[in-house]
Design a protein around this motif. Structure first.
Motif, mmCIF file in Angstrom:
data_model
loop_
_atom_site.group_PDB
_atom_site.id
_atom_site.type_symbol
_atom_site.label_atom_id
_atom_site.label_comp_id
_atom_site.label_asym_id
_atom_site.label_seq_id
_atom_site.Cartn_x
_atom_site.Cartn_y
_atom_site.Cartn_z
ATOM 1 N N CYS A 240 -4.402 9.237 -2.554
ATOM 2 C CA CYS A 240 -2.766 9.612 -3.285
ATOM 3 C C CYS A 240 -3.625 7.072 -2.327
ATOM 4 O O CYS A 240 -2.721 5.984 -3.233
ATOM 5 C CB CYS A 240 -2.274 9.151 -2.683
ATOM 6 S SG CYS A 240 -1.934 10.554 -3.420
ATOM 7 N N ARG B 190 -5.471 17.308 -6.131
ATOM 8 C CA ARG B 190 -3.899 16.293 -6.889
ATOM 9 C C ARG B 190 -4.105 17.392 -7.551
ATOM 10 O O ARG B 190 -3.286 17.145 -8.402
ATOM 11 C CB ARG B 190 -5.367 15.355 -7.849
ATOM 12 C CG ARG B 190 -4.573 13.943 -6.777
ATOM 13 C CD ARG B 190 -6.051 13.189 -7.716
ATOM 14 N NE ARG B 190 -5.772 11.838 -6.692
ATOM 15 C CZ ARG B 190 -6.080 10.770 -6.939
ATOM 16 N NH1 ARG B 190 -6.999 10.140 -8.169
ATOM 17 N NH2 ARG B 190 -5.462 9.811 -6.271
ATOM 18 N N TRP C 117 2.499 2.141 -3.795
ATOM 19 C CA TRP C 117 1.042 2.006 -4.065
ATOM 20 C C TRP C 117 0.761 4.019 -3.887
ATOM 21 O O TRP C 117 0.547 4.638 -5.643
ATOM 22 C CB TRP C 117 -0.011 1.241 -4.383
ATOM 23 C CG TRP C 117 -1.169 1.661 -4.593
ATOM 24 C CD1 TRP C 117 -2.693 2.457 -4.022
ATOM 25 C CD2 TRP C 117 -1.554 1.597 -5.829
ATOM 26 N NE1 TRP C 117 -2.936 3.120 -4.549
ATOM 27 C CE2 TRP C 117 -3.090 2.160 -6.387
ATOM 28 C CE3 TRP C 117 -0.685 1.229 -7.142
ATOM 29 C CZ2 TRP C 117 -3.299 2.637 -7.432
ATOM 30 C CZ3 TRP C 117 -1.462 1.029 -8.869
ATOM 31 C CH2 TRP C 117 -2.703 1.817 -8.661
ATOM 32 N N ARG C 118 0.344 4.118 -2.270
ATOM 33 C CA ARG C 118 0.515 5.973 -2.196
ATOM 34 C C ARG C 118 1.142 6.479 -3.105
ATOM 35 O O ARG C 118 1.069 7.759 -3.977
ATOM 36 C CB ARG C 118 0.281 6.135 -0.872
ATOM 37 C CG ARG C 118 -0.440 5.417 -0.307
ATOM 38 C CD ARG C 118 -1.302 6.630 0.645
ATOM 39 N NE ARG C 118 -0.155 5.798 1.819
ATOM 40 C CZ ARG C 118 -0.607 4.668 2.823
ATOM 41 N NH1 ARG C 118 -1.741 4.534 2.704
ATOM 42 N NH2 ARG C 118 0.478 4.641 3.612
ATOM 43 N N ARG D 65 1.444 6.690 -6.904
ATOM 44 C CA ARG D 65 0.013 6.980 -7.253
ATOM 45 C C ARG D 65 -0.370 8.485 -7.307
ATOM 46 O O ARG D 65 -1.030 9.655 -8.346
ATOM 47 C CB ARG D 65 -1.200 6.704 -5.906
ATOM 48 C CG ARG D 65 -2.309 7.139 -6.882
ATOM 49 C CD ARG D 65 -3.070 6.033 -8.104
ATOM 50 N NE ARG D 65 -4.278 6.163 -8.630
ATOM 51 C CZ ARG D 65 -4.669 7.471 -9.197
ATOM 52 N NH1 ARG D 65 -3.487 8.636 -9.748
ATOM 53 N NH2 ARG D 65 -5.582 7.899 -9.719
ATOM 54 N N ALA D 66 0.921 9.035 -6.038
ATOM 55 C CA ALA D 66 1.048 10.672 -6.265
ATOM 56 C C ALA D 66 2.128 11.338 -7.169
ATOM 57 O O ALA D 66 1.848 12.026 -7.624
ATOM 58 C CB ALA D 66 1.543 10.421 -4.628
ATOM 59 N N PRO E 132 0.958 -1.245 -0.270
ATOM 60 C CA PRO E 132 -0.377 -0.163 0.372
ATOM 61 C C PRO E 132 0.635 1.586 -0.165
ATOM 62 O O PRO E 132 -0.056 2.428 -0.868
ATOM 63 C CB PRO E 132 -0.827 0.189 1.195
ATOM 64 C CG PRO E 132 -1.234 -1.333 1.507
ATOM 65 C CD PRO E 132 0.485 -1.952 1.088
ATOM 66 N N MET F 240 -5.781 -3.302 -4.475
ATOM 67 C CA MET F 240 -4.086 -4.463 -4.185
ATOM 68 C C MET F 240 -3.902 -5.646 -4.394
ATOM 69 O O MET F 240 -2.991 -6.325 -4.655
ATOM 70 C CB MET F 240 -3.903 -3.501 -2.756
ATOM 71 C CG MET F 240 -2.512 -4.162 -2.041
ATOM 72 S SD MET F 240 -1.959 -3.276 -2.419
ATOM 73 C CE MET F 240 -2.155 -1.303 -2.649
ATOM 74 N N GLU G 188 0.022 1.563 -12.004
ATOM 75 C CA GLU G 188 0.091 -0.179 -12.036
ATOM 76 C C GLU G 188 1.716 -0.670 -12.062
ATOM 77 O O GLU G 188 1.763 -1.568 -11.857
ATOM 78 C CB GLU G 188 -1.296 -0.505 -12.786
ATOM 79 C CG GLU G 188 -2.080 -0.285 -11.514
ATOM 80 C CD GLU G 188 -3.752 -0.653 -12.381
ATOM 81 O OE1 GLU G 188 -3.128 -1.751 -13.086
ATOM 82 O OE2 GLU G 188 -4.765 -0.613 -11.935
ATOM 83 N N ASP G 189 2.376 -0.089 -13.017
ATOM 84 C CA ASP G 189 2.842 -0.567 -13.967
ATOM 85 C C ASP G 189 3.994 0.150 -13.202
ATOM 86 O O ASP G 189 5.227 -1.452 -12.547
ATOM 87 C CB ASP G 189 3.331 -0.429 -15.775
ATOM 88 C CG ASP G 189 2.120 -0.095 -16.561
ATOM 89 O OD1 ASP G 189 1.775 -0.977 -16.524
ATOM 90 O OD2 ASP G 189 1.856 0.480 -17.608
ATOM 91 N N TRP H 285 4.214 0.002 -10.280
ATOM 92 C CA TRP H 285 4.058 -0.644 -8.576
ATOM 93 C C TRP H 285 4.645 -1.617 -8.901
ATOM 94 O O TRP H 285 5.371 -2.882 -8.559
ATOM 95 C CB TRP H 285 2.762 -0.884 -8.514
ATOM 96 C CG TRP H 285 2.160 -1.358 -7.073
ATOM 97 C CD1 TRP H 285 2.188 -0.682 -5.897
ATOM 98 C CD2 TRP H 285 1.666 -2.831 -6.915
ATOM 99 N NE1 TRP H 285 1.929 -1.613 -4.752
ATOM 100 C CE2 TRP H 285 2.107 -3.022 -5.184
ATOM 101 C CE3 TRP H 285 1.889 -4.515 -7.796
ATOM 102 C CZ2 TRP H 285 1.626 -3.912 -5.102
ATOM 103 C CZ3 TRP H 285 2.344 -4.806 -7.073
ATOM 104 C CH2 TRP H 285 1.415 -4.946 -5.273
ATOM 105 N N ARG I 129 -1.848 -9.830 -9.840
ATOM 106 C CA ARG I 129 -1.171 -9.319 -12.003
ATOM 107 C C ARG I 129 0.651 -9.658 -11.622
ATOM 108 O O ARG I 129 1.781 -10.601 -11.869
ATOM 109 C CB ARG I 129 -1.207 -8.025 -11.851
ATOM 110 C CG ARG I 129 -0.521 -8.409 -13.054
ATOM 111 C CD ARG I 129 -1.584 -6.137 -13.404
ATOM 112 N NE ARG I 129 -0.094 -5.205 -14.601
ATOM 113 C CZ ARG I 129 -0.206 -4.510 -14.861
ATOM 114 N NH1 ARG I 129 -0.768 -3.744 -14.543
ATOM 115 N NH2 ARG I 129 0.957 -3.851 -15.517
ATOM 116 N N LEU J 30 3.771 10.452 2.475
ATOM 117 C CA LEU J 30 3.063 8.650 2.323
ATOM 118 C C LEU J 30 4.163 7.776 2.615
ATOM 119 O O LEU J 30 3.417 6.853 2.944
ATOM 120 C CB LEU J 30 2.831 9.197 0.504
ATOM 121 C CG LEU J 30 1.488 10.517 0.301
ATOM 122 C CD1 LEU J 30 1.804 9.991 -0.954
ATOM 123 C CD2 LEU J 30 0.499 10.410 0.548
#
Lengths: 158, 218
Positions: free
Chosen positions: B19, A99, A17-18, A21-22, A14, B28, A30-31, A33, B34, A118
């Motif tokens: 975020c 954002r 991910w944050r 994403r930020a 997580p 998740m 996604e890629d 990550w 994936r 984050l």
């Protein structure tokens, strides 16, 4: 005993991910990550110390974010630069104003804010990632939050 | 003019909220799934596992590229089992549906009475020497049959090693699939079992009277 890699994914997935994403739009995040955890999985058996796994993963994520942004924008950039304009999915998000404000930050400030607030990295580690001093990283994060507050207030009066 | 009602703390809290994935848990899960797929494609998935529900409790099943390497009962503590696999085989351990599908499907069929023999490659890297000889023999004991510890000792050509056979059975890394539950005491009592005596009784009862005896036609 060695920790199964799955535990790292559950614990730190997580946070990574944050950060992704930020700094990137949803698809690129996604890629980045996936790339981060595939690289980490490859290197994991050789990881000497498990003392700062989060810092290790966020460092890998930083490089993947830079790579991903370079691929998406196609324009060559000097290494270590964060993307200028991430493409947010404005239509489906609630936090659009914040954002937009984040997008508008200078790259060092945006990176410093993401890594400090984050990912909870130390300013020393952030300095290493952003190729600046610890003091400069601290300043960038503070300036970033101050700027966010200003634009956020303007965009969302309450 | 707007007064400063928004604090730094609020900005940071909103930032954290913004975020995060809109559907945190689901997102998740998709990312993890994936990742396991990519790890498998790139030959980085040394140990794939999943938890399979069964009438004798949740079973952890772990698979290496060589085959099924571990089946563990809840009593053994799945977290400890995974940490041991990470230490003795490889720390590249990930939950993966794809690589464990065949095991999960065959276990379901077994527990619902539709399968009498497992058609799986077993990786016995966790057992060596005498114990391995015992474990290898166990698959010859057919569904519904039982054999005594003494008979197993004789079968592997070491009739005096009855206790050692018992010990080997209790260290079977792939119980249920390699049927150590079919080995009982000479006096007819059931003997010990890694998954608990109750589980052993349940497995023997299942094999004595499978829930759905009519095998599907064809």
């Amino acid at each position: 005993m060695v920790r199964p890699f799955e535990e790292l994914v559950v614990e730190h997935g997580p946070v990574v991910w944050r950060v992704c994403r930020a700094l990137l739009g949803p698809d690129d995040a996604e890629d980045a990550w996936s790339e981060t955890f595939v690289s980490a999985l490859r290197a994991y058996p050789d990881l000497r110390s498990e003392s700062n796994v989060r810092g290790w993963l966020v460092t890998i994520a930083h490089h993947k974010v830079v790579d991903q942004a370079r691929r998406t924008n196609r324009a060559p950039r000097p290494s270590g630069d964060l993307p200028d304009i991430p493409t947010w999915d404005h239509q489906h998000d609630d936090g659009v104003e914040l954002r937009t404000a984040l997008e508008a930050l200078p790259t060092k400030q945006r990176g410093a804010v993401a890594y400090r607030y984050l990912a909870d990295l130390s300013y020393f580690d952030i300095g290493v990632l952003l190729q600046s001093s610890e003091a400069a990283a601290r300043r960038s994060a503070a300036d970033g939050i101050a700027n966010l507050r200003k634009t956020y207030l303007k965009g969302a009066p309450r | 003019m707007i007064t400063g009602t928004v604090t730094d703390g609020q900005v940071i809290a909103d930032l954290t909220a913004t975020c995060t994935a809109p559907d945190g848990a689901g997102e998740m899960e998709a990312l993890r799934s994936r990742l396991a797929g990519r790890a498998d494609d790139e030959g980085l998935l040394d140990v794939a596992y999943r938890i399979v529900d069964s009438p004798i409790g949740p079973l952890l099943v772990a698979v290496t590229p060589q085959g099924l390497v571990r089946v563990a009962f809840e009593l053994e503590d799945h977290e400890t089992v995974l940490a041991r696999l990470a230490t003795s085989i490889s720390p590249r351990v990930l939950r993966s549906g794809r690589r464990t599908d065949a095991v999960a499907r065959q276990l379901d069929e077994y527990f619902s009475g539709r399968r009498r023999r497992f058609d799986l490659t077993v990786d016995l890297q966790l057992v060596r020497g005498f114990r391995r000889a015992v474990i290898s023999h166990l698959s010859d004991i057919s569904f519904g049959a039982t054999e005594s510890y003494a008979a197993v000792a004789r079968a592997i050509g070491n009739p005096a090693a009855v206790r050692a056979v018992g010990s080997a059975c209790s260290h079977n890394p792939v119980p249920v699939v390699v049927p150590c539950h079919r080995v009982v005491r000479s006096d007819g009592t059931i003997g010990q079992y890694l998954g608990g005596a109750e589980a052993k009784v349940a497995l023997l009862a299942l094999e004595a009277a499978p829930p759905d005896r009519g095998m599907p036609g064809g």
